[in-house]
Design an enzyme around this catalytic site. Structure first.
Site, PDB file in Angstrom:
ATOM      1  CE1 TYR A 134      -3.897   2.170   1.092  1.00 24.16           C
ATOM      2  CE2 TYR A 134      -2.410   3.077   2.727  1.00 24.16           C
ATOM      3  CZ  TYR A 134      -3.607   3.129   2.036  1.00 24.16           C
ATOM      4  OH  TYR A 134      -4.498   4.136   2.290  1.00 24.16           O
ATOM      5  CB  VAL A 136      -0.254   6.791   1.303  1.00 24.37           C
ATOM      6  CG1 VAL A 136      -0.627   8.265   1.420  1.00 24.37           C
ATOM      7  CG2 VAL A 136      -1.498   5.964   1.117  1.00 24.37           C
ATOM      8  CB  ALA A 141       3.548  13.990   1.421  1.00 26.67           C
ATOM      9  CB  SER A 143       1.583  13.565   9.176  1.00 21.74           C
ATOM     10  OG  SER A 143       2.436  12.860  10.035  1.00 21.74           O
ATOM     11  CG  ASP A 251     -12.200   5.533   9.312  1.00 20.51           C
ATOM     12  OD1 ASP A 251     -11.344   6.085  10.021  1.00 20.51           O
ATOM     13  OD2 ASP A 251     -13.187   6.119   8.841  1.00 20.51           O
ATOM     14  CG  PHE A 349      12.744  -9.182  31.987  1.00 22.77           C
ATOM     15  CD1 PHE A 349      11.365  -9.012  32.003  1.00 22.77           C
ATOM     16  CD2 PHE A 349      13.242 -10.397  31.561  1.00 22.77           C
ATOM     17  CE1 PHE A 349      10.506 -10.035  31.598  1.00 22.77           C
ATOM     18  CE2 PHE A 349      12.400 -11.434  31.164  1.00 22.77           C
ATOM     19  CZ  PHE A 349      11.029 -11.245  31.179  1.00 22.77           C
ATOM     20  N   GLY A 350      15.005  -5.856  34.690  1.00 17.28           N
ATOM     21  CA  GLY A 350      16.283  -5.269  35.118  1.00 17.28           C
ATOM     22  C   GLY A 350      17.325  -5.398  34.002  1.00 17.28           C
ATOM     23  CD  GLU A 374      -2.171   1.047   8.891  1.00 20.70           C
ATOM     24  OE1 GLU A 374      -3.339   1.443   9.008  1.00 20.70           O
ATOM     25  OE2 GLU A 374      -1.827   0.207   8.066  1.00 20.70           O
ATOM     26  N   GLY A 375      -0.576   6.438  10.537  1.00 20.22           N
ATOM     27  CA  GLY A 375      -0.942   7.687  11.200  1.00 20.22           C
ATOM     28  C   GLY A 375      -0.321   7.724  12.580  1.00 20.22           C
TER      29      GLY A 375
HETATM   30  C1  LIG Z   1       8.436   0.761   9.233  1.00 21.01           C
HETATM   31  C2  LIG Z   1       7.473   1.659   8.509  1.00 21.01           C
HETATM   32  C3  LIG Z   1       6.503   1.083   7.682  1.00 21.01           C
HETATM   33  C4  LIG Z   1       5.617   1.893   6.965  1.00 21.01           C
HETATM   34  N1  LIG Z   1       4.742   1.320   6.077  1.00 21.01           N
HETATM   35  C5  LIG Z   1       4.030   2.120   5.238  1.00 21.01           C
HETATM   36  C6  LIG Z   1       3.258   1.556   4.152  1.00 21.01           C
HETATM   37  O1  LIG Z   1       3.190   0.340   3.976  1.00 21.01           O
HETATM   38  N2  LIG Z   1       2.625   2.409   3.314  1.00 21.01           N
HETATM   39  C7  LIG Z   1       2.676   3.765   3.457  1.00 21.01           C
HETATM   40  O2  LIG Z   1       2.085   4.478   2.670  1.00 21.01           O
HETATM   41  N3  LIG Z   1       3.395   4.332   4.479  1.00 21.01           N
HETATM   42  C8  LIG Z   1       4.079   3.534   5.352  1.00 21.01           C
HETATM   43  N4  LIG Z   1       4.832   4.099   6.363  1.00 21.01           N
HETATM   44  C9  LIG Z   1       4.867   5.538   6.510  1.00 21.01           C
HETATM   45  C10 LIG Z   1       4.206   6.060   7.789  1.00 21.01           C
HETATM   46  O3  LIG Z   1       2.819   5.930   7.697  1.00 21.01           O
HETATM   47  C11 LIG Z   1       4.701   7.494   7.987  1.00 21.01           C
HETATM   48  O4  LIG Z   1       6.064   7.430   8.366  1.00 21.01           O
HETATM   49  C12 LIG Z   1       3.902   8.250   9.043  1.00 21.01           C
HETATM   50  O5  LIG Z   1       2.593   8.492   8.583  1.00 21.01           O
HETATM   51  C13 LIG Z   1       4.553   9.575   9.438  1.00 21.01           C
HETATM   52  O6  LIG Z   1       4.938  10.320   8.317  1.00 21.01           O
HETATM   53  P1  LIG Z   1       6.415  10.938   8.237  1.00 21.01           P
HETATM   54  O7  LIG Z   1       7.364   9.840   8.513  1.00 21.01           O
HETATM   55  O8  LIG Z   1       6.553  11.681   6.973  1.00 21.01           O
HETATM   56  O9  LIG Z   1       6.486  11.935   9.459  1.00 21.01           O
HETATM   57  P2  LIG Z   1       6.022  13.494   9.439  1.00 21.01           P
HETATM   58  O10 LIG Z   1       4.676  13.599   8.817  1.00 21.01           O
HETATM   59  O11 LIG Z   1       7.117  14.303   8.879  1.00 21.01           O
HETATM   60  O12 LIG Z   1       5.900  13.773  10.983  1.00 21.01           O
HETATM   61  C14 LIG Z   1       7.041  13.998  11.814  1.00 21.01           C
HETATM   62  C15 LIG Z   1       6.534  14.275  13.222  1.00 21.01           C
HETATM   63  O13 LIG Z   1       5.705  15.451  13.217  1.00 21.01           O
HETATM   64  C16 LIG Z   1       4.421  15.137  13.737  1.00 21.01           C
HETATM   65  N5  LIG Z   1       3.402  15.880  12.986  1.00 21.01           N
HETATM   66  C17 LIG Z   1       3.303  16.062  11.649  1.00 21.01           C
HETATM   67  N6  LIG Z   1       2.208  16.784  11.347  1.00 21.01           N
HETATM   68  C18 LIG Z   1       1.593  17.050  12.526  1.00 21.01           C
HETATM   69  C19 LIG Z   1       0.402  17.740  12.858  1.00 21.01           C
HETATM   70  N7  LIG Z   1      -0.402  18.286  11.945  1.00 21.01           N
HETATM   71  N8  LIG Z   1       0.078  17.808  14.178  1.00 21.01           N
HETATM   72  C20 LIG Z   1       0.857  17.225  15.131  1.00 21.01           C
HETATM   73  N9  LIG Z   1       1.993  16.575  14.859  1.00 21.01           N
HETATM   74  C21 LIG Z   1       2.343  16.479  13.574  1.00 21.01           C
HETATM   75  C22 LIG Z   1       4.265  13.639  13.520  1.00 21.01           C
HETATM   76  O14 LIG Z   1       3.303  13.093  14.407  1.00 21.01           O
HETATM   77  C23 LIG Z   1       5.661  13.154  13.787  1.00 21.01           C
HETATM   78  O15 LIG Z   1       5.879  13.020  15.169  1.00 21.01           O
HETATM   79  C24 LIG Z   1       5.681   3.293   7.124  1.00 21.01           C
HETATM   80  C25 LIG Z   1       6.636   3.852   7.970  1.00 21.01           C
HETATM   81  C26 LIG Z   1       7.531   3.077   8.639  1.00 21.01           C
HETATM   82  C27 LIG Z   1       8.587   3.734   9.500  1.00 21.01           C
END
Ligand SMILES: Cc1cc2nc3c(=O)[nH]c(=O)nc-3n(C[C@H](O)[C@H](O)[C@H](O)COP(=O)(O)OP(=O)(O)OC[C@H]3O[C@@H](n4cnc5c(N)ncnc54)[C@H](O)[C@@H]3O)c2cc1C
Length: 392
Positions: A134, A136, A141, A143, A251, A349-350, A374-375
């Site tokens: 999947y 996105v 981009a 979050s 969801d 477990f220390g 997943e967000g």
């Molecule tokens: C091991 C792994 C597997 C994954 N698998 C998939 C997959 O299969 N498919 C897929 O599409 N994606 C996947 N992802 C991506 C994952 O969903 C994103 O990493 C995640 O959504 C965060 O996006 P980012 O890393 O760009 O962080 P950013 O969006 O840059 O965020 C960085 C920090 O800022 C905070 N932040 C950002 N915007 C806001 C806001 N408006 N309010 C408050 N805080 C905010 C975030 O919570 C975070 O703490 C995967 C990621 C990892 C690490």
């Protein structure tokens, strides 16, 4: 009931029906026989668990959402969550790999047409046992889903994809992908469209494969699109509907992710109960030191509460109620409580908790991602605030 299961299933509980009980038993045995014995090795060597996936497929505990008319078991979100907890108890790296097919087929299940469902779900994922991913997230981009920049331009009855995706689970092994791209760069979230893209499409390549802190048995890689031609018939739903499809997918998928985090919590709890009953300090089993006992009590409370929220979220999906608030509660709470449980289990477990010979060290590395993928936990709370303040 032995003391282990008493520790993790106390108090009044909602009764599962006989079939669901059987499903849980089957998944629990599967994890005990096929996942737990190899989890440390697959983690250390980052082995993709294709063999375990195929064994699980024979039992019908992966690809569970594929409807019966397409040759699947047609499980509910609730039933899938029950299995997800058991597999997550075994190893969340392996359970993530096993669960991603469900995430990847959800857009087709939610918005695809009959022909797409029969081919991609029935024939490819179900029949041939193929992997799918999947896509996105992009480098700029994560979050901000609406901020994706991968472009899909319509030309001569097909779409030409350019751009890249990052952090995509199982990307190196997937035979096809559900990909979100912009068909209209000016239209914000209304310009997003979902496509099914074959791995063999000319111009598509898998890029960097990431080395990770935890969940190392799951594969995480980039996908690169260079003038990749995607037939118009691979558009899922209508052009411009991609953002809404992605939100509906989340969801539906968040209860399953929350369930895996519940599995990790139950593992942390059971390992802690066992160890704290055996380990002595100052002439007493350490659970009799209140500071230790209370930590374990909190793990039990938080596990039960996480599971109730997870079950509620899954039930809501199955009832056809699409309210993003409850899956967000479940995902945020289960992820946060799993993180706390893993940290506390290492403490119980220390010094041994810090060592690879004991299982809780891996729980601590594996758990962190639950607050990110997943967000993130922050994004779940943003959803909750939005729903509380901007919706009646
Ligand atoms: C091991 C792994 C597997 C994954 N698998 C998939 C997959 O299969 N498919 C897929 O599409 N994606 C996947 N992802 C991506 C994952 O969903 C994103 O990493 C995640 O959504 C965060 O996006 P980012 O890393 O760009 O962080 P950013 O969006 O840059 O965020 C960085 C920090 O800022 C905070 N932040 C950002 N915007 C806001 C806001 N408006 N309010 C408050 N805080 C905010 C975030 O919570 C975070 O703490 C995967 C990621 C990892 C690490």
């Amino acid at each position: 009931m032995d003391s282990m299961s008493q520790a993790s299933s106390t108090g009044p509980r909602f009764q599962l029906n006989e079939e669901q009980e059987m499903l849980v038993r089957m998944a629990r045995e599967f994890a005990a026989d096929n996942i737990i014995p190899v989890a440390a090795e697959y983690d250390e060597k980052s082995i993709f668990p294709a063999d375990i996936f195929h064994k699980a497929r024979e039992l019908g505990i992966v690809n569970m959402l594929i409807p019966e008319e397409y040759g699947g078991v047609g499980a509910s979100c609730f039933e899938e969550a029950l299995v997800s907890e058991e597999l997550g108890y075994g190893c969340t790296g392996i359970s993530t790999s096993l669960g991603v097919n469900s995430l990847a087929i959800l857009p087709i299940l939610i918005a695809g047409n009959e022909k797409q469902k029969a081919y991609w779900l029935g024939e490819r994922a179900g029949g041939q046992g193929q992997f799918c991913s999947y896509g996105v997230t992009e480098a700029n981009a994560g979050s901000n889903v609406a901020g994706i920049q991968t472009r899909a331009e319509k030309k001569n009855g097909a779409y030409i994809l350019n751009g890249s995706k990052t952090f995509i689970t199982n990307a190196s092994y997937a035979h096809y992908y559900t990909i979100f791209a912009k068909t209209d760069l000016e239209a914000g979230h209304r310009g997003m469209t979902c496509f099914v893209v074959d791995r063999d499409s000319p111009g598509l390549s898998v890029g960097k494969k990431f080395d990770k802190l935890g969940q190392r048995a799951s594969d995480t890689a980039e996908i690169i699109f260079e003038d990749v031609e995607v037939p118009e018939e691979n558009v899922v739903g209508a052009p411009g509907q991609g953002f809404y499809i992605a939100m509906k997918v989340f969801d539906h998928s968040r209860p399953g992710v929350a369930a895996a985090a519940c599995g990790l919590q139950r593992r942390a709890l059971e390992e802690s109960v066992k160890y704290a009953g055996e380990r002595e300090a100052f002439g007493l089993p350490i659970y009799q030191h209140q500071a230790v006992g209370h930590k374990i009590a909190d793990m039990a409370i938080n596990y039960e509460a996480s599971r109730l929220l997870t079950w509620q979220a899954a039930w809501q999906v199955d009832a056809g109620i699409f309210n993003p608030r409850v899956p967000a509660y479940a995902k945020a709470f289960a992820a946060d409580m799993a993180t706390k449980a893993a940290v506390d289990a290492v403490q119980v477990f220390g010094g041994y908790g810090y060592m690879k010979e004991f299982p809780v060290e891996k729980l601590l590395r594996d758990v962190k991602i639950f607050q990110i993928y997943e967000g993130t936990s922050e994004i779940q709370r943003n959803i909750i605030v939005r729903e509380l303040f901007h919706k009646s």
